[in-house]
Design an enzyme around this catalytic site. Structure first.
Site, mmCIF file in Angstrom:
data_model
loop_
_atom_site.group_PDB
_atom_site.id
_atom_site.type_symbol
_atom_site.label_atom_id
_atom_site.label_comp_id
_atom_site.label_asym_id
_atom_site.label_seq_id
_atom_site.Cartn_x
_atom_site.Cartn_y
_atom_site.Cartn_z
ATOM 1 N N HIS A 1 -3.714 6.893 1.358
ATOM 2 C CA HIS A 1 -3.910 5.497 0.887
ATOM 3 C C HIS A 1 -5.184 5.069 1.224
ATOM 4 C CE1 HIS A 1 -4.198 1.314 0.046
ATOM 5 N NE2 HIS A 1 -3.842 1.026 1.239
ATOM 6 N N CYS B 1 0.900 -1.020 -0.145
ATOM 7 C CA CYS B 1 -0.038 -0.127 -0.141
ATOM 8 C C CYS B 1 0.660 1.264 0.187
ATOM 9 C CB CYS B 1 -0.906 -0.051 1.114
ATOM 10 S SG CYS B 1 -2.039 -1.562 1.416
ATOM 11 N N ASN C 1 -10.015 -1.034 -1.531
ATOM 12 C CA ASN C 1 -8.428 -0.764 -1.425
ATOM 13 C C ASN C 1 -7.922 -1.344 -2.417
ATOM 14 O OD1 ASN C 1 -5.810 -1.003 -0.623
ATOM 15 N ND2 ASN C 1 -6.549 -1.566 1.682
HETATM 16 N N1 COA Z 1 -18.721 -9.904 6.656
HETATM 17 C C1 COA Z 1 -19.183 -10.318 7.786
HETATM 18 N N2 COA Z 1 -18.527 -10.545 9.145
HETATM 19 C C2 COA Z 1 -17.222 -10.411 9.198
HETATM 20 C C3 COA Z 1 -16.412 -10.221 7.752
HETATM 21 C C4 COA Z 1 -17.272 -9.700 6.815
HETATM 22 N N3 COA Z 1 -16.538 -9.461 5.373
HETATM 23 N N4 COA Z 1 -15.185 -10.085 8.239
HETATM 24 C C5 COA Z 1 -15.203 -10.618 9.386
HETATM 25 N N5 COA Z 1 -16.335 -10.761 9.972
HETATM 26 C C6 COA Z 1 -16.669 -11.118 11.383
HETATM 27 C C7 COA Z 1 -15.514 -11.801 11.926
HETATM 28 O O1 COA Z 1 -15.671 -13.146 11.532
HETATM 29 C C8 COA Z 1 -16.133 -11.539 13.557
HETATM 30 O O2 COA Z 1 -17.070 -12.315 13.906
HETATM 31 P P1 COA Z 1 -17.007 -13.097 15.444
HETATM 32 O O3 COA Z 1 -17.285 -11.920 16.503
HETATM 33 O O4 COA Z 1 -18.195 -13.967 15.239
HETATM 34 O O5 COA Z 1 -15.664 -13.854 15.231
HETATM 35 C C9 COA Z 1 -16.447 -9.943 13.528
HETATM 36 O O6 COA Z 1 -16.898 -9.949 12.029
HETATM 37 C C10 COA Z 1 -15.784 -9.026 13.804
HETATM 38 O O7 COA Z 1 -14.553 -9.337 13.454
HETATM 39 P P2 COA Z 1 -13.262 -8.541 13.933
HETATM 40 O O8 COA Z 1 -12.109 -8.850 12.859
HETATM 41 O O9 COA Z 1 -13.239 -8.188 15.163
HETATM 42 O O10 COA Z 1 -13.836 -6.934 13.209
HETATM 43 P P3 COA Z 1 -13.286 -5.468 13.241
HETATM 44 O O11 COA Z 1 -14.338 -4.755 13.945
HETATM 45 O O12 COA Z 1 -11.842 -5.612 13.750
HETATM 46 O O13 COA Z 1 -13.302 -5.059 11.583
HETATM 47 C C11 COA Z 1 -11.758 -5.016 9.866
HETATM 48 C C12 COA Z 1 -12.546 -6.083 10.765
HETATM 49 C C13 COA Z 1 -10.963 -5.839 8.899
HETATM 50 C C14 COA Z 1 -12.697 -4.130 8.987
HETATM 51 C C15 COA Z 1 -10.887 -4.150 10.772
HETATM 52 O O14 COA Z 1 -10.177 -4.798 11.606
HETATM 53 C C16 COA Z 1 -9.918 -3.230 9.994
HETATM 54 O O15 COA Z 1 -10.471 -2.292 9.304
HETATM 55 N N6 COA Z 1 -8.753 -3.340 9.963
HETATM 56 C C17 COA Z 1 -7.821 -2.802 9.071
HETATM 57 C C18 COA Z 1 -7.893 -3.360 7.605
HETATM 58 C C19 COA Z 1 -7.237 -2.809 6.658
HETATM 59 O O16 COA Z 1 -7.412 -1.660 6.339
HETATM 60 N N7 COA Z 1 -6.329 -3.411 6.179
HETATM 61 C C20 COA Z 1 -5.699 -2.785 4.800
HETATM 62 C C21 COA Z 1 -4.662 -1.876 5.264
HETATM 63 S S1 COA Z 1 -3.623 -1.683 3.924
#
Ligand code: COA
Length: 330
Positions: free
Chosen positions: A257, A113, A287
């Site tokens: 980004h 990224c 993204n």
């Molecule tokens: N749809 C539905 N549910 C989903 C899912 C999706 N696409 N992806 C994950 N979940 C579920 C998980 O399995 C979890 O379920 P559980 O509670 O039964 O275990 C629940 O949603 C919460 O997951 P969690 O990982 O705690 O969610 P979060 O609030 O941390 O959000 C992200 C997940 C990925 C959106 C968040 O961590 C994030 O924004 N991280 C940065 C990611 C990013 O920008 N990456 C690129 C960087 S360049």
């Protein structure tokens, strides 16, 4: 000393649009979950056989047109991508061939990224020293072919999209210039956002067993990425401001980004800025990794969010972890 100007900019995204509702047919997810956690409504995916070099060459042609140069005037190519058409050589070579520029130097950088920021910094050094006069820098990705579209891979697959952006960089003695670049990384977090396979430290690099284990798919510790991103983005943006004795009021637009709308909003909040000076178009593209900043720049320019003579900050955070910022006058 010469400075570097962005003479032309262009982007290209593949035709196929995939909405959150399309993803709901493939995995257990919902439109509400994706919008609430990421801000993404749709993204573009390539068709079969379309690669990063196709998207990159299309974006390059638009940047060349805007720069008003002949394609043959390009004297060097850098491609920032983690999804090159082949495992090797990099996509810069196929972009070169597609543009008919056979013979000039070309290489890829794999800084995920932050690839476009790192690439812009590298190109800036070549221009400032007088070595090249028209560098083509492409940020391009085909992420859709890498994703696990089962429910197991939903945390990653809903986030990413395909696309490319390109800039033409030229020496300049006038107002427009790159002021400074600020590049950082912390390799301790290599495995917090990564795709392990094909892995050159494994023999063979890829096997049926590795594929059955799903180790070719990208994996991410989403919370760790989020936690670091919302600290590193403001830190490096402030570093770029301080290095140039600029204040936030001197900046027309910050183009981060496009990782995730929630990250961008948290960054704006930490910088005490409103979202009208921190650009976001992630709802349309997801993204797109190294492509997101140049695509966002193109759209922000077309929307009149900045013009020639305005100060901008471009900033990134992503796999590596790597992060960086560029301060420039457009
Ligand atoms: N749809 C539905 N549910 C989903 C899912 C999706 N696409 N992806 C994950 N979940 C579920 C998980 O399995 C979890 O379920 P559980 O509670 O039964 O275990 C629940 O949603 C919460 O997951 P969690 O990982 O705690 O969610 P979060 O609030 O941390 O959000 C992200 C997940 C990925 C959106 C968040 O961590 C994030 O924004 N991280 C940065 C990611 C990013 O920008 N990456 C690129 C960087 S360049």
């Amino acid at each position: 000393m010469l400075s570097t100007k962005i003479a032309g900019i262009g982007y290209y995204v593949p035709e196929k649009v995939i909405t959150n509702f399309d993803l709901m047919e493939m995995m257990d997810t919902s439109n509400e979950w994706i919008i609430e956690r990421t801000g993404i409504e749709e993204r573009h995916y390539v068709s079969e056989g379309e690669g990063t070099s196709d998207l990159g060459a299309a974006a390059a042609r638009k940047a060349i047109e805007m720069a008003g140069i002949a394609t043959e005037e390009i004297d060097f190519i850098i491609c920032a991508t983690i999804s090159s058409d082949y495992f090797f050589p990099g996509s810069a070579f196929q972009i070169q061939d597609k543009l008919g520029l056979n013979g000039i130097g070309a290489f890829d950088i794999r800084v995920a990224c932050s690839g476009f920021i790192y690439g812009l910094s590298i190109a800036d050094q070549f221009i400032k020293t007088g070595q090249y006069k028209n560098i083509l820098l492409v940020g391009g990705e085909v992420q859709s072919n890498a994703m696990n579209f089962s429910t197991e891979g939903r945390d990653m697959s809903v986030l990413f999209g395909d696309g490319a952006g390109a800039v033409i960089l030229q020496p300049c003695a006038g107002e427009s210039k790159i002021f400074s670049s600020h590049l950082h990384a912390d390799g301790k977090y290599s495995q917090a956002l990564w795709a392990e396979v094909p892995a050159c430290n494994l023999k063979p690099h890829i096997s049926h067993e590795l594929l059955d284990q799903g180790r070719q798919y990208p994996h991410m510790n989403g919370r760790e990425v989020f936690r670091h991103a919302i600290v590193r983005f403001p830190q490096v943006i402030n570093e770029a401001l301080d290095a140039n004795n600029l204040t936030k009021a001197d900046i027309s637009l910050i183009i981060p980004h496009q990782a995730n709308l929630r990250i961008t909003q948290a960054v704006a909040k930490r910088l005490d800025l409103t979202m009208d000076v921190v650009y976001s178009n992630i709802h349309k593209y997801g993204n797109t990794t190294a492509a997101s900043i140049p695509i966002a720049m193109c759209e922000a320019l077309a929307e009149g969010k900045f013009k020639r003579g305005d100060n901008l900050i471009l900033a990134s955070f992503g796999a590596g972890f790597s992060w960086g910022a560029i301060a420039l006058r457009y």
